[in-house]
Motif scaffolding. Structure first.
Motif, PDB file in Angstrom:
ATOM      1  N   GLN A 144       4.039  17.930  -4.316  1.00  0.00           N
ATOM      2  CA  GLN A 144       4.172  16.954  -5.406  1.00  0.00           C
ATOM      3  C   GLN A 144       3.036  15.931  -5.372  1.00  0.00           C
ATOM      4  OE1 GLN A 144       7.848  14.758  -5.293  1.00  0.00           O
ATOM      5  NE2 GLN A 144       7.301  13.474  -7.031  1.00  0.00           N
ATOM      6  N   GLY A 167       5.940  16.764 -10.308  1.00  0.00           N
ATOM      7  CA  GLY A 167       6.677  15.498 -10.145  1.00  0.00           C
ATOM      8  C   GLY A 167       5.877  14.255 -10.472  1.00  0.00           C
ATOM      9  N   GLU A 203       8.049  20.393  -5.988  1.00  0.00           N
ATOM     10  CA  GLU A 203       7.951  19.469  -7.119  1.00  0.00           C
ATOM     11  C   GLU A 203       6.492  19.359  -7.600  1.00  0.00           C
ATOM     12  OE1 GLU A 203      10.662  17.480  -8.226  1.00  0.00           O
ATOM     13  OE2 GLU A 203      12.003  17.263  -6.504  1.00  0.00           O
TER      14      GLU A 203
END
Lengths: 373, 223
Positions: free
Chosen positions: B90, B170, B167
């Motif tokens: 992420q 994200g 993620e």
């Protein structure tokens, strides 16, 4: 990009800390080179001054730590002369005096008939008039540092002496000396009929077995005297041993401090770059490769420190040798081998210093490291 | 399931001497070439699951089998990550002092000896993610989307057959998120790589062929 770029960039992230660490290591290496170089320089200066005179064996009193305080009866010289294999004997009185200028100068006294006078390479003037008690000769370095020439006077122990001549020798110690007729110096420093050492010329100096046999004969005949070959004199002298030990001791402490500085810097680096270590681990770098990054950082710090330290030490020792107070005592003695040895040892210390932080680095949990801000 | 690339057998991951349980008795299989999303609320254990699948973390109980291999050591996991597993995070996790090109080169150490070859391979990957013109830029001078593309290029540089993305969108806006997912999907399709994406975005999860939902360290759904 090469592997080396990773540790180089890592050190470059904190340039001030890297520079300060390199300076710390450089000071340690510089101290080592200057102190050990000074110890070797003193030894060389002494050995060279004996070589200039052609001395084969130096006779000193047994058990004496500080050679200048030793005294041997002058008439022992005649007994030494009677030993088979001894070609010539020259008594020598040596002392260290401080002149009015504050300069410390080595003074030495030789008897008029001593062969030592013949070993001098006179560049100006003449030998002293041995019937006069007012003439001395100066080594060229001494002449230059005192600013005295033939015909000038020098004040030693509140008495003025006329410079009869100036000589030049290869040994820096001899070159920085004031030479007196023996009886004049004995009166001046109140050591009548006494010498500090005897210089011996022997019949077969290049035949070790004969030299050893002669030393044994002399040792048996004169139990309280020590007969040392010129090239071993610096090694066997207690003062030199003490000075050498102090130089090595101080230098070693400096290098240990350098090691601590390296460890400290790398521990901080590892701590700060925890995330980077996590990234390297996440993309598949092995523990060994991560270990190598940190150890290389230690090696690079030590390498740059030892290069800077070598320059510092060499320059420092030459600066010391050029100081008026040190003229006549120091002949800078730094060999390439010595510099390479100390640089090599420092680089090994850098690698060792990197080992503990490197082990800490590979123990870092990758997931924790990736979350580290 | 036939042709399994990764398998978790009764895997648990506990922290703080068992006081915190991140994963509890997970058993699952991931097929070769599968596009799997892992969803769930924060603290449900989905990232822990991903870390275990890539060998970044070790289970406290149970075992992980990767391509038929059991009892994989830390050294073997590092080797697998260097050659067969690509990670995308992420927060990008790029090395700030290195350029885009150098960041992509990093996983090639130990795999390719020659510096010129490493550079060429990294450059090829940057071209593939459309950032060849940004090769000399450091991550700090690039946008979030560009950084994630570089991170994807880095994950792909060793031609892995198992991509794990935690993620990946994200920290990105909606448009960039879509572009990044398009890129990951195109790689999955063209290279037939297994793609495992941890996400809490329904839109992304719905693009996967299979979705696992984690709740309180357990698998609450597998569709």
């Amino acid at each position: 990009m090469r592997f080396i770029s990773i540790p180089v960039l890592s050190l470059g992230r904190r340039p001030m800390r890297t520079v300060l660490t390199v300076i710390g290591i450089a000071v340690a290496v510089g101290s080592f080179i200057a102190l050990v170089g000074m110890s070797r320089a003193l030894e060389k200066a002494w050995v060279n001054s004996l070589d200039d005179r052609g001395t084969h064996l130096l006779v000193t009193r047994k058990g004496v730590v500080e050679l200048l305080t030793a005294s041997i009866k002058e008439d022992i010289g005649e007994q030494l002369q009677d030993i088979r294999g001894v070609r010539a004997v020259a008594g020598e009185l040596v002392d260290l005096v401080t002149l009015k200028s504050g300069q410390a100068v080595l003074i030495t006294g030789w008897s008029p008939e001593s062969y030592l006078w013949q070993t001098l390479n006179i560049v100006r003037g003449n030998l002293p008039d041995f019937n006069s008690s007012e003439e001395v000769m100066l080594g060229q370095a001494c002449s230059e540092s005192l600013g005295k020439e033939v015909g000038d006077t020098v004040l030693v122990r509140d008495k003025e002496f006329i410079v009869s001549g100036v000589f030049r020798e290869s040994g820096v110690m001899t070159n920085g000396t004031i030479v007196f007729p023996l009886n004049v110096m004995q009166d001046m420093i109140e050591k009548p009929e006494t010498v500090t050492v005897f210089n011996l010329l022997i019949d077969h100096p290049d035949q070790p077995l004969k030299v050893e046999a002669l030393r044994n004969d002399l040792g048996e005949a004169f139990e309280d005297l020590l007969f040392t070959e010129t090239d071993q004199i610096a090694e066997s002298n207690h003062m030199m041993q003490l000075f050498r030990a102090m130089a090595w001791g101080t230098s070693t402490i400096a290098l240990v401090i350098a090691l601590v500085v390296i460890v400290n810097t790398l521990l901080m680096t590892v701590s700060e770059q925890k995330r980077q270590i996590g990234i390297l681990s996440a993309v598949g770098w092995s523990s060994e490769r991560i270990l190598a990054v940190v150890i290389t950082e230690g090696f690079l710090l030590a390498l740059f420190g030892s290069i800077a330290g070598s320059v510092l030490g060499i320059y420092g020792l030459h600066y010391l040798a050029s100081m008026p107070q040190m003229q006549g005592f120091l002949q800078p003695e730094i060999t390439l081998r010595m510099v390479l040895e100390v640089c090599g040892a420092t680089c090994v210390l850098g690698i060792l210093g990197g080992l503990y932080p490197a082990l800490r680095a590979i123990r870092i949990n990758t997931v924790d490291a990736l979350r580290y801000e | 399931m036939k042709n399994v690339i990764a398998e978790l057998k009764h895997v648990s991951r506990e922290y703080d001497d068992g006081r915190i349980v991140a994963l509890q008795d997970i058993t699952m299989q991931i097929g070769r070439g599968e596009w799997l999303s892992i969803t769930g609320p924060s603290g449900s254990g989905k990232s822990t699951l991903l870390h275990l699948l890539g060998g970044l973390d070790r289970p406290t109980k149970g075992s992980i089998v990767f391509d038929g291999r059991d009892k994989i050591s830390a050294r073997q996991w590092a080797r697998l990550r260097a050659r067969r597993i690509g990670f995308v995070f992420q927060s990008f996790n790029l090395i700030p002092s290195l350029t885009a090109l150098e960041n992509v080169e990093v996983p090639l150490f130990g795999v390719m000896r020659r510096s010129a070859k490493r550079r060429q391979k990294a450059m090829d990957l940057l071209e593939r993610v459309g950032l060849a013109d940004r090769s000399r830029h450091r991550p700090g001078t690039l946008s979030g989307g560009e950084r994630q593309r570089i991170a994807i290029a880095r994950a792909l540089v060793n031609s892995p057959d198992f991509i794990l993305a935690d993620e990946p969108t994200g920290n990105l806006d909606t448009r960039t998120s879509r572009e990044i997912m398009d890129l990951l999907e195109s790689i999955h399709t063209s290279e037939r790589t297994t793609l495992v994406v941890v996400t809490h975005e329904i839109e992304i999860a719905s693009r996967a062929t299979r979705t696992i939902r984690c709740v309180d360290g357990m698998i609450a759904g597998d569709i």
